[in-house]
Design an enzyme around this catalytic site. Structure first.
Site, PDB file in Angstrom:
ATOM      1  N   ARG A  46      -6.139 -21.973 -11.103  1.00 45.93           N
ATOM      2  CA  ARG A  46      -6.687 -20.779  -9.876  1.00 45.93           C
ATOM      3  C   ARG A  46      -5.871 -21.121  -8.696  1.00 45.93           C
ATOM      4  O   ARG A  46      -5.369 -20.204  -8.118  1.00 45.93           O
ATOM      5  CB  ARG A  46      -8.243 -20.872  -9.912  1.00 45.93           C
ATOM      6  CG  ARG A  46      -8.374 -19.690  -8.668  1.00 45.93           C
ATOM      7  CD  ARG A  46      -9.921 -19.300  -8.687  1.00 45.93           C
ATOM      8  NE  ARG A  46     -10.849 -20.256  -9.197  1.00 45.93           N
ATOM      9  CZ  ARG A  46     -11.202 -21.266  -8.703  1.00 45.93           C
ATOM     10  NH1 ARG A  46     -10.740 -21.630  -7.589  1.00 45.93           N
ATOM     11  NH2 ARG A  46     -12.162 -22.179  -9.208  1.00 45.93           N
ATOM     12  N   TYR A  98      -3.488   5.955  -2.302  1.00 51.44           N
ATOM     13  CA  TYR A  98      -3.832   5.799  -3.665  1.00 51.44           C
ATOM     14  C   TYR A  98      -5.192   5.939  -3.542  1.00 51.44           C
ATOM     15  O   TYR A  98      -6.150   5.344  -2.807  1.00 51.44           O
ATOM     16  CB  TYR A  98      -3.439   4.362  -4.275  1.00 51.44           C
ATOM     17  CG  TYR A  98      -3.905   4.215  -5.593  1.00 51.44           C
ATOM     18  CD1 TYR A  98      -4.186   5.081  -6.613  1.00 51.44           C
ATOM     19  CD2 TYR A  98      -4.668   3.069  -5.561  1.00 51.44           C
ATOM     20  CE1 TYR A  98      -4.346   4.669  -8.030  1.00 51.44           C
ATOM     21  CE2 TYR A  98      -5.243   2.718  -6.664  1.00 51.44           C
ATOM     22  CZ  TYR A  98      -5.315   3.701  -8.040  1.00 51.44           C
ATOM     23  OH  TYR A  98      -5.769   3.246  -9.265  1.00 51.44           O
ATOM     24  N   ASP A 170       1.623  -0.555   2.183  1.00 52.69           N
ATOM     25  CA  ASP A 170       1.822  -0.666   0.827  1.00 52.69           C
ATOM     26  C   ASP A 170       3.241  -0.009   0.364  1.00 52.69           C
ATOM     27  O   ASP A 170       3.343   1.266   0.343  1.00 52.69           O
ATOM     28  CB  ASP A 170       0.742   0.254   0.321  1.00 52.69           C
ATOM     29  CG  ASP A 170       0.552   0.368  -1.362  1.00 52.69           C
ATOM     30  OD1 ASP A 170       1.533  -0.114  -2.078  1.00 52.69           O
ATOM     31  OD2 ASP A 170      -0.502   0.586  -1.743  1.00 52.69           O
ATOM     32  N   LYS A 195       3.721  -1.609 -10.867  1.00 52.25           N
ATOM     33  CA  LYS A 195       4.602  -0.729 -10.771  1.00 52.25           C
ATOM     34  C   LYS A 195       6.143  -0.867 -11.017  1.00 52.25           C
ATOM     35  O   LYS A 195       6.607  -1.478 -12.207  1.00 52.25           O
ATOM     36  CB  LYS A 195       4.170   0.331  -9.676  1.00 52.25           C
ATOM     37  CG  LYS A 195       2.752   0.446  -9.504  1.00 52.25           C
ATOM     38  CD  LYS A 195       2.050   1.433 -10.652  1.00 52.25           C
ATOM     39  CE  LYS A 195       0.797   1.366 -10.730  1.00 52.25           C
ATOM     40  NZ  LYS A 195      -0.357   1.072  -9.916  1.00 52.25           N
TER      41      LYS A 195
END
Ligand code: P1T
Length: 379
Positions: A46, A98, A170, A195
């Protein structure tokens, strides 16, 4: 190094054990220590994973930044950024963004006492009026999702820098191939890696790239302490996807401009939103700020009837109806019921997002087939 060379090589060395040219997938949860605390820099997956480290360094290079930090999704990255702030802090975000970003702001962090204002930042003067002494961050998309509005990063950075406010961009729609916000004065870049960076619709991931050492340390702390990390297999897939980012983006841009031109002259279409069109409000800014106009566009049909829009979306044969974007295959989305459904209808409409808007993620297929598909679907 120039962009394509960085995409293929930055941060990537042959595997020291075998010479493998591709970064290995370190599918492990832990690392053996010689004695407590004595290890090779890796303790628990992690906290750190070598496949992830390579991807983070590659992403930092693509955005001309010092630090790259990956999360398990784009929203995981947004979550980490919002955790930098305290109750009472105010965040100003663009009013076209978004739907999931709006949702995490209003439905999650507002509950914890952060304050949000949604403002049309395509006019930088609106930021000056919106800022108060509580404003700590400005969050923008450019081009915006789904209306493809352009926001002037340098103009906003000139305002935020004076007042010690963080400017976050973004950069999902543009990708680092078309736009590097840190070079234009932004403090942080956020990506839905899902994306264009991944590019093949097979991974969900997010990333933040920045220069500030202290903020990077806090974000890495949040990455480990809150645990929204991507797995090594996904990091491998994204590293592989990035190797063709420049080639894919060239074709996305070329195809999208062709599709936009086709739609603009179609007698049944009333509006096409694409920054590459001279008629687009942000066209001049896009020419200055971006190195191409991207693969995303939206449009509306004349008459503005929901039944017509639905019929078109149901009729596609090459475009697939689905959420997401930036993959090699063309997608069609209905923002009002899909990606932006979590924004209340009145708010959507106030910001110009109609229920009849259709969004396209133009893929890298043969453009003749895409145009033929649009022709038959629109009828
Ligand atoms: O889906 P995820 O990787 O968590 O990324 C969220 C996100 C953040 N920012 C922008 C600009 C986005 O477009 C997205 C995700 N968007 C879609 C799924 C979509 O179809 O618009």
């Amino acid at each position: 190094m120039k962009f394509a060379t960085k995409a293929i090589h930055a941060g990537i060395e042959p595997d020291p054990t075998t010479g493998a040219i591709m970064t290995p997938i370190y599918q492990t949860s832990t690392y053996v220590q010689e004695s407590p605390g004595k290890h090779k820099g890796y303790e628990y997956a992690r906290t750190q994973n070598p496949t992830r480290t390579v991807l983070q360094n590659n992403l930092a290079a693509l955005e001309n930044g010092k630090h790259g930090i990956c999360y398990s999704s784009g929203l995981g990255a947004t979550d980490a950024i919002l955790k930098l702030f305290k109750p009472g802090d105010e965040i100003i975000a663009s009013n076209d963004l978004y739907g999931g970003t709006y949702r995490i702001m209003v439905r999650v962090f507002q509950e914890f006492g952060l304050k949000f204002k949604f403002v049309d930042l395509s006019n930088p003067a609106n930021l000056d009026t919106a800022i108060t002494s509580a404003t700590k961050m400005v969050w923008i998309e450019t081009p915006t999702n789904p209306l493809l509005r352009l926001v002037d990063i340098s103009a906003l950075a000139a305002i935020t820098k004076q007042r010690n406010i963080q400017l976050v961009v973004d950069n999902t729609f543009a990708s680092p191939y078309l736009q590097n916000p840190l070079d234009l004065g932004a403090d942080m870049v956020m990506h839905s890696v899902t994306k264009y960076l991944g590019g093949h619709s097979d991974t969900v991931m997010g990333a933040i790239i920045l220069n500030d050492d202290d903020v990077a340390q806090r974000l890495a702390f949040i990455q480990n302490a809150c645990g929204a990390v991507p797995g090594p297999q996904d990091c491998f897939l994204v590293l592989r996807g990035i190797k063709t980012l420049h080639i894919r983006m060239q074709r996305h841009c070329e195809n999208a401009l062709n599709v936009a031109n086709f739609l603009q002259q179609h007698p049944k279409i009333s509006q096409v939103y694409y920054p590459g069109l001279e008629s687009h409000m942000g066209h001049e800014l896009a020419k200055r700020q971006m190195r191409g106009f991207g693969g995303m566009l939206s449009f509306e049909l004349k008459g503005d009837l929901m039944t017509d829009a639905v019929r078109v979306m149901e009729s596609f044969e090459v475009f697939s109806l689905g959420e997401s974007l930036g993959g090699v295959e063309s997608l069609c989305t209905h923002p009002a019921s899909m990606t932006h459904a979590s924004i209340p209808k009145e708010e959507r409409q106030r910001n110009g997002l109609k229920d009849t808007l259709i969004r396209l993620s133009v893929g890298i297929e043969d453009v003749e087939d895409l145009i033929q598909d649009l022709e038959q679907a629109i009828g």
